[in-house]
Design an enzyme around this catalytic site. Sequence first.
Site, short mmCIF file in Angstrom:
data_model
loop_
_atom_site.label_atom_id
_atom_site.label_comp_id
_atom_site.label_asym_id
_atom_site.label_seq_id
_atom_site.Cartn_x
_atom_site.Cartn_y
_atom_site.Cartn_z
N CYS A 40 0.85 -1.21 0.00
CA CYS A 40 0.00 0.00 0.00
C CYS A 40 0.88 1.25 0.00
CB CYS A 40 -0.91 -0.01 1.22
SG CYS A 40 -1.78 1.55 1.47
N HIS A 64 -6.42 2.93 0.57
CA HIS A 64 -6.17 3.19 1.99
C HIS A 64 -7.02 4.43 2.29
CE1 HIS A 64 -3.10 3.53 5.50
NE2 HIS A 64 -3.99 4.51 5.68
N HIS A 66 -8.69 7.73 2.90
CA HIS A 66 -8.10 9.07 2.99
C HIS A 66 -9.14 10.13 2.72
CE1 HIS A 66 -7.64 7.58 -1.17
NE2 HIS A 66 -7.81 8.83 -1.56
P1 AMP Z 1 -8.22 8.84 -4.71
O1 AMP Z 1 -8.36 8.92 -6.20
O2 AMP Z 1 -9.34 9.47 -3.94
O3 AMP Z 1 -7.93 7.41 -4.26
O4 AMP Z 1 -6.97 9.74 -4.33
C1 AMP Z 1 -5.66 9.31 -4.37
C2 AMP Z 1 -4.81 10.54 -4.35
O5 AMP Z 1 -3.49 10.15 -3.99
C3 AMP Z 1 -4.69 11.27 -5.69
O6 AMP Z 1 -5.19 12.61 -5.54
C4 AMP Z 1 -3.21 11.22 -6.00
O7 AMP Z 1 -2.73 12.40 -6.64
C5 AMP Z 1 -2.60 11.02 -4.64
N1 AMP Z 1 -1.29 10.38 -4.60
C6 AMP Z 1 -0.92 9.23 -5.22
N2 AMP Z 1 0.37 8.94 -4.95
C7 AMP Z 1 0.81 9.93 -4.11
C8 AMP Z 1 2.06 10.21 -3.48
N3 AMP Z 1 3.14 9.40 -3.61
N4 AMP Z 1 2.16 11.32 -2.71
C9 AMP Z 1 1.10 12.15 -2.57
N5 AMP Z 1 -0.10 11.94 -3.12
C10 AMP Z 1 -0.25 10.85 -3.90
ZN ZN Z 2 -2.31 1.32 3.69
#
Ligand code: AMP
Ligand code: ZN
Length: 116
Positions: A7, A100, A102
């Site tokens: 993850c 995960h 968020h």
């Molecule tokens: P969701 O589409 O709601 O699952 O949001 C996932 C979010 O994680 C997206 O807005 C991505 O830009 C963000 N994301 C993915 N990888 C990273 C990372 N390494 N650091 C910061 N944000 C990330």
């Molecule tokens: Zn996780």
Amino acid sequence: MVFMSDCIFCKIISGAIPSQCVFEDEFVFAFRDIAPQAPVHILVVPKVHVESAAELTDENSHLVASCFEAIAKIAADEGLGGGFRVITNAGLDGGQTVFHLHFHILGGRTLGAGLV
Ligand code: AMP
Ligand code: ZN
């Protein structure tokens, strides 16, 4: 602490993947989104791996309260007194891409009134 080795957010919480952390306490970690969709775009996650809002139960729902307490502090720190939006995407149809739990904090500009 529940940790899922594959993850990306568990790896960010552990420090294995770098992030721009803006807040951390016993239960919560918050960092800037890598692809911001507003001047302020922060992700607030429970340190325990919970897949999505669909996985919340009596046992783990206190994590949501901790996340929202963090959200209030972060919003104040980021100067979002004029308002902000909190979003959680759940499941494929909900647009979730990282599995995960968020909460997105979006702010720093006037957001549209629509939800989708
Ligand atoms: P969701 O589409 O709601 O699952 O949001 C996932 C979010 O994680 C997206 O807005 C991505 O830009 C963000 N994301 C993915 N990888 C990273 C990372 N390494 N650091 C910061 N944000 C990330
Ligand atoms: Zn996780």
